[in-house]
Design a protein around this motif. Structure first.
Motif, PDB file in Angstrom:
ATOM      1  N   LYS A  35       0.199  -1.329   0.258  1.00 47.48           N
ATOM      2  CA  LYS A  35      -0.106  -0.089  -0.310  1.00 47.48           C
ATOM      3  C   LYS A  35       0.724   1.047  -0.234  1.00 47.48           C
ATOM      4  O   LYS A  35       0.870   2.286  -0.381  1.00 47.48           O
ATOM      5  N   ILE A  36       2.032   1.387   1.149  1.00 49.01           N
ATOM      6  CA  ILE A  36       2.594   2.474   0.762  1.00 49.01           C
ATOM      7  C   ILE A  36       3.292   2.454  -0.559  1.00 49.01           C
ATOM      8  O   ILE A  36       3.573   3.574  -0.704  1.00 49.01           O
ATOM      9  N   ALA A  37       3.966   1.539  -1.536  1.00 38.74           N
ATOM     10  CA  ALA A  37       4.606   1.864  -2.600  1.00 38.74           C
ATOM     11  C   ALA A  37       3.497   1.961  -3.191  1.00 38.74           C
ATOM     12  O   ALA A  37       3.941   2.591  -4.718  1.00 38.74           O
ATOM     13  N   ASN A  38       2.629   2.328  -3.479  1.00 36.64           N
ATOM     14  CA  ASN A  38       1.434   2.129  -4.267  1.00 36.64           C
ATOM     15  C   ASN A  38       1.308   3.685  -3.885  1.00 36.64           C
ATOM     16  O   ASN A  38       0.962   4.466  -5.136  1.00 36.64           O
ATOM     17  N   ARG A  39       0.998   4.183  -2.631  1.00 38.45           N
ATOM     18  CA  ARG A  39       0.525   5.634  -2.819  1.00 38.45           C
ATOM     19  C   ARG A  39       1.964   6.143  -3.552  1.00 38.45           C
ATOM     20  O   ARG A  39       1.821   7.352  -4.113  1.00 38.45           O
ATOM     21  N   GLY A  40       3.008   5.853  -3.676  1.00 44.68           N
ATOM     22  CA  GLY A  40       4.241   6.274  -3.324  1.00 44.68           C
ATOM     23  C   GLY A  40       4.141   6.818  -4.969  1.00 44.68           C
ATOM     24  O   GLY A  40       4.880   7.829  -5.624  1.00 44.68           O
ATOM     25  N   LYS A  41       3.418   4.994  -5.260  1.00 43.71           N
ATOM     26  CA  LYS A  41       3.737   5.325  -7.178  1.00 43.71           C
ATOM     27  C   LYS A  41       2.709   6.370  -8.083  1.00 43.71           C
ATOM     28  O   LYS A  41       2.751   7.666  -8.338  1.00 43.71           O
ATOM     29  N   ASP A  42       1.599   6.399  -6.844  1.00 40.49           N
ATOM     30  CA  ASP A  42       0.660   7.428  -6.969  1.00 40.49           C
ATOM     31  C   ASP A  42       0.904   8.974  -7.245  1.00 40.49           C
ATOM     32  O   ASP A  42       0.660   9.857  -7.986  1.00 40.49           O
ATOM     33  N   SER A  43       1.345   9.196  -5.801  1.00 35.68           N
ATOM     34  CA  SER A  43       1.928  10.682  -5.610  1.00 35.68           C
ATOM     35  C   SER A  43       2.617  11.069  -6.748  1.00 35.68           C
ATOM     36  O   SER A  43       3.165  12.021  -7.287  1.00 35.68           O
ATOM     37  N   LEU A  44       3.849  10.164  -6.630  1.00 38.35           N
ATOM     38  CA  LEU A  44       5.103  10.857  -8.133  1.00 38.35           C
ATOM     39  C   LEU A  44       4.458  10.622  -9.643  1.00 38.35           C
ATOM     40  O   LEU A  44       4.796  12.002 -10.209  1.00 38.35           O
ATOM     41  N   GLU A  45       3.481   9.735  -9.923  1.00 36.77           N
ATOM     42  CA  GLU A  45       2.243   9.732 -11.181  1.00 36.77           C
ATOM     43  C   GLU A  45       1.749  11.754 -11.014  1.00 36.77           C
ATOM     44  O   GLU A  45       2.009  12.028 -11.741  1.00 36.77           O
ATOM     45  N   ASP A  46       0.701  11.650  -9.816  1.00 41.09           N
ATOM     46  CA  ASP A  46       0.068  13.008  -9.391  1.00 41.09           C
ATOM     47  C   ASP A  46       1.096  14.126  -9.921  1.00 41.09           C
ATOM     48  O   ASP A  46       1.108  15.318 -10.400  1.00 41.09           O
ATOM     49  N   LEU A  47       2.871  13.835  -9.213  1.00 42.61           N
ATOM     50  CA  LEU A  47       3.410  15.142  -9.488  1.00 42.61           C
ATOM     51  C   LEU A  47       4.248  15.176 -11.005  1.00 42.61           C
ATOM     52  O   LEU A  47       4.469  16.228 -11.052  1.00 42.61           O
ATOM     53  N   LYS A  48       4.305  14.437 -11.461  1.00 44.64           N
ATOM     54  CA  LYS A  48       4.685  13.996 -12.783  1.00 44.64           C
ATOM     55  C   LYS A  48       3.745  15.118 -13.639  1.00 44.64           C
ATOM     56  O   LYS A  48       3.912  15.689 -13.993  1.00 44.64           O
ATOM     57  N   SER A  49       2.220  14.939 -13.331  1.00 49.49           N
ATOM     58  CA  SER A  49       0.885  15.523 -14.513  1.00 49.49           C
ATOM     59  C   SER A  49       1.300  16.597 -14.185  1.00 49.49           C
ATOM     60  O   SER A  49       1.203  17.619 -15.086  1.00 49.49           O
ATOM     61  N   LYS A  50       1.151  17.017 -13.106  1.00 47.77           N
ATOM     62  CA  LYS A  50       1.308  18.664 -12.542  1.00 47.77           C
ATOM     63  C   LYS A  50       2.870  18.945 -13.320  1.00 47.77           C
ATOM     64  O   LYS A  50       3.084  19.962 -13.596  1.00 47.77           O
ATOM     65  N   TYR A  51       3.682  18.193 -12.859  1.00 51.46           N
ATOM     66  CA  TYR A  51       4.588  18.749 -13.866  1.00 51.46           C
ATOM     67  C   TYR A  51       5.032  19.153 -15.109  1.00 51.46           C
ATOM     68  O   TYR A  51       5.392  20.262 -15.605  1.00 51.46           O
ATOM     69  N   ASN A  52       4.411  18.415 -15.772  1.00 50.87           N
ATOM     70  CA  ASN A  52       3.631  18.721 -17.281  1.00 50.87           C
ATOM     71  C   ASN A  52       2.624  19.609 -17.721  1.00 50.87           C
ATOM     72  O   ASN A  52       3.242  20.253 -18.711  1.00 50.87           O
ATOM     73  N   ASP A  53       2.106  19.738 -16.820  1.00 46.99           N
ATOM     74  CA  ASP A  53       1.357  20.896 -16.788  1.00 46.99           C
ATOM     75  C   ASP A  53       1.624  22.628 -17.235  1.00 46.99           C
ATOM     76  O   ASP A  53       1.064  22.685 -17.911  1.00 46.99           O
ATOM     77  N   ALA A  54       2.342  22.253 -15.880  1.00 48.47           N
ATOM     78  CA  ALA A  54       3.185  23.672 -15.402  1.00 48.47           C
ATOM     79  C   ALA A  54       4.262  23.963 -16.458  1.00 48.47           C
ATOM     80  O   ALA A  54       4.552  24.816 -17.104  1.00 48.47           O
ATOM     81  N   ILE A  55       4.650  23.040 -17.446  1.00 46.85           N
ATOM     82  CA  ILE A  55       5.680  22.998 -18.981  1.00 46.85           C
ATOM     83  C   ILE A  55       5.367  23.422 -19.828  1.00 46.85           C
ATOM     84  O   ILE A  55       5.130  24.107 -20.683  1.00 46.85           O
ATOM     85  N   ASP A  56       3.442  22.343 -20.050  1.00 43.58           N
ATOM     86  CA  ASP A  56       2.910  23.426 -21.214  1.00 43.58           C
ATOM     87  C   ASP A  56       2.395  24.647 -21.579  1.00 43.58           C
ATOM     88  O   ASP A  56       2.400  25.113 -22.321  1.00 43.58           O
TER      89      ASP A  56
END
Length: 85
Positions: A35-56
């Motif tokens: 569960k901790i690993a999955n939450r970490g992956k979800d958080s990382l994907e969310d962070l990547k998405s926000k980063y890509n949105d900011a770059i766009d």
């Protein structure tokens, strides 16, 4: 009590609560780790998405500024050529 002591106490309390929560969790350790690993992956994907949105967004604004600058340059160039005549 200084603010630094309060902050250290708060962080220590949060860390102790987290450790105790994991130790006394009703699930097996392997399930908890998954569960901790999955939450970490979800958080990382969310962070990547926000980063890509900011770059766009930034790229879009820079492109618009570039286009506006080129338009102003062309208008200024035309104005100078008209005043020379």
């Amino acid at each position: 009590m200084s603010k630094g002591n309060v902050a250290v106490g708060l962080l220590a309390g949060l860390a102790a609560g987290t450790v105790l929560g994991i130790l006394f969790a009703p699930e097996k350790g392997s399930d908890t780790r998954k569960k901790i690993a999955n939450r970490g992956k979800d958080s990382l994907e969310d962070l990547k998405s926000k980063y890509n949105d900011a770059i766009d967004n930034l790229t879009s604004k820079l492109d618009k500024a570039k286009d506006d600058g080129l338009k102003m340059y062309d208008e200024g160039k035309g104005f100078v050529e008209n005043t020379k005549q």
